[in-house]
Design a protein around this motif. Sequence first.
Motif, PDB file in Angstrom:
ATOM      1  N   SER A   1      22.633 183.120  38.787  1.00 39.51           N
ATOM      2  CA  SER A   1      22.984 181.757  38.401  1.00 39.51           C
ATOM      3  C   SER A   1      24.464 181.447  38.556  1.00 39.51           C
ATOM      4  N   ASP A   2      25.297 182.470  38.669  1.00 32.94           N
ATOM      5  CA  ASP A   2      26.738 182.286  38.812  1.00 32.94           C
ATOM      6  C   ASP A   2      27.100 182.486  40.285  1.00 32.94           C
ATOM      7  N   PRO A   3      27.518 181.428  41.020  1.00 37.39           N
ATOM      8  CA  PRO A   3      27.793 181.568  42.463  1.00 37.39           C
ATOM      9  C   PRO A   3      28.783 182.678  42.787  1.00 37.39           C
ATOM     10  N   ALA A   4      29.835 182.806  42.000  1.00 39.12           N
ATOM     11  CA  ALA A   4      30.828 183.848  42.273  1.00 39.12           C
ATOM     12  C   ALA A   4      30.243 185.237  42.055  1.00 39.12           C
ATOM     13  N   MET A   5      29.476 185.409  40.988  1.00 42.15           N
ATOM     14  CA  MET A   5      28.865 186.704  40.711  1.00 42.15           C
ATOM     15  C   MET A   5      27.770 187.011  41.732  1.00 42.15           C
ATOM     16  N   ARG A   6      27.016 185.988  42.151  1.00 43.76           N
ATOM     17  CA  ARG A   6      25.977 186.194  43.156  1.00 43.76           C
ATOM     18  C   ARG A   6      26.580 186.682  44.470  1.00 43.76           C
ATOM     19  N   LEU A   7      27.693 186.074  44.883  1.00 40.05           N
ATOM     20  CA  LEU A   7      28.366 186.504  46.110  1.00 40.05           C
ATOM     21  C   LEU A   7      28.915 187.913  45.956  1.00 40.05           C
ATOM     22  N   SER A   8      29.407 188.234  44.766  1.00 41.49           N
ATOM     23  CA  SER A   8      29.929 189.583  44.523  1.00 41.49           C
ATOM     24  C   SER A   8      28.842 190.637  44.667  1.00 41.49           C
ATOM     25  N   VAL A   9      27.653 190.361  44.098  1.00 38.23           N
ATOM     26  CA  VAL A   9      26.537 191.302  44.218  1.00 38.23           C
ATOM     27  C   VAL A   9      26.108 191.423  45.676  1.00 38.23           C
ATOM     28  N   ALA A  10      26.035 190.303  46.388  1.00 40.59           N
ATOM     29  CA  ALA A  10      25.651 190.329  47.804  1.00 40.59           C
ATOM     30  C   ALA A  10      26.642 191.169  48.608  1.00 40.59           C
ATOM     31  N   ARG A  11      27.926 191.021  48.341  1.00 38.96           N
ATOM     32  CA  ARG A  11      28.924 191.818  49.044  1.00 38.96           C
ATOM     33  C   ARG A  11      28.742 193.302  48.765  1.00 38.96           C
ATOM     34  N   ARG A  12      28.400 193.637  47.530  1.00 38.26           N
ATOM     35  CA  ARG A  12      28.185 195.051  47.193  1.00 38.26           C
ATOM     36  C   ARG A  12      26.962 195.591  47.914  1.00 38.26           C
ATOM     37  N   MET A  13      25.937 194.736  48.086  1.00 39.42           N
ATOM     38  CA  MET A  13      24.759 195.155  48.848  1.00 39.42           C
ATOM     39  C   MET A  13      25.131 195.461  50.297  1.00 39.42           C
ATOM     40  N   TYR A  14      25.931 194.572  50.899  1.00 37.04           N
ATOM     41  CA  TYR A  14      26.341 194.799  52.279  1.00 37.04           C
ATOM     42  C   TYR A  14      27.271 196.001  52.383  1.00 37.04           C
ATOM     43  N   LEU A  15      28.118 196.206  51.369  1.00 32.07           N
ATOM     44  CA  LEU A  15      29.035 197.334  51.381  1.00 32.07           C
ATOM     45  C   LEU A  15      28.277 198.659  51.404  1.00 32.07           C
ATOM     46  N   MET A  16      27.101 198.702  50.768  1.00 29.51           N
ATOM     47  CA  MET A  16      26.284 199.911  50.801  1.00 29.51           C
ATOM     48  C   MET A  16      25.818 200.233  52.219  1.00 29.51           C
ATOM     49  N   ARG A  17      25.731 199.197  53.063  1.00 28.91           N
ATOM     50  CA  ARG A  17      25.296 199.394  54.445  1.00 28.91           C
ATOM     51  C   ARG A  17      26.481 199.570  55.394  1.00 28.91           C
TER      52      ARG A  17
END
Length: 319
Positions: free
Chosen positions: A113-129
């Motif tokens: 629900s928080d755009p900034a936090m959502r983008l942060s989680v998405a970046r961490r997902m990509y960082l794992m790859r």
Amino acid sequence: MNALPGARPPDPKALVRVRDRLTFLYVERCVVHRDSNAITVTDSRGVAHVPAAALSVLMMGPGVRITHSAVSLLAESGSTAVWVGENGVRYYAHGSPPSRSSRLLEAQARAVSDPAMRLSVARRMYLMRFRGENVAALSMQQLRGREGARVRRLYRENARRTGVEWDRREYDPDDFESGSVVNKCLSAANSALYGVIHAVVVALGCSPGLGFVHTGNYRSFVYDIADLYKADLSIPVAFDVASEDFEAGVGEETRRRMRDAIRQERILERSVRDIKDLLSAAIEGDVEEDDLDVDDVRLWEDEATSVPAGISYSTRDER
């Protein structure tokens, strides 16, 4: 007051943790029943017994009949039942185990629900790859572009490694047999991976539909997490199977190898750890796996706090 009818479910803490369970079992054209604490699978070849508490997900294809007592045992054991189409590719429905804590679900909803936090989680997902790369300043569009290039490179590398002819990822979800051999293998491999990750997501009490990269689908978060492991699992397994001479049964062979690979790579343990890590910024306090087994019903209080349920909060004058 009379006790509730039926067998009392086991203590959640006595069950095998999801990260330590068997990966998945796919069955078709059989009868699924219960014998004590085991699931029985009966077909023309005989009867097989599977300990329910050690099973992560039971995938049921065409021609399966399952009894009430078998479903009850799966629910009591925290195992997930998934109904799928032929070859295990099409997903129909699932029965989720009772999630006893909403802490991870609340953290997931808070982060989505928080755009900034959502983008942060998405970046961490990509960082794992993108191991070793700096993605802190990349937008979602830039991340998607880099991910698309990475996946196309993985397809080409595996095609060269196995000698499989590769053009592009193309398949018809309504006609599994119309695809090329390697595309059929990729569909079957990804479907098996989705089933296992779906079981982990609901076992932890998260919502399969609240994704950070994917959205608009009831399995968006499942696709998010499964994408973390495709490079190490479904893509190489699919190309390995496609490189061998299978006139028929590529879906069955792909599922068998995915089952072994998921076990070998400890995907259940890794996915539990990764989901908690991804949601850690939105979790209030540390969460141990035993905490998720606690049935702690609470009531909302002012200012986003909560109080215990099962207590009368009326004053003496209000009674």
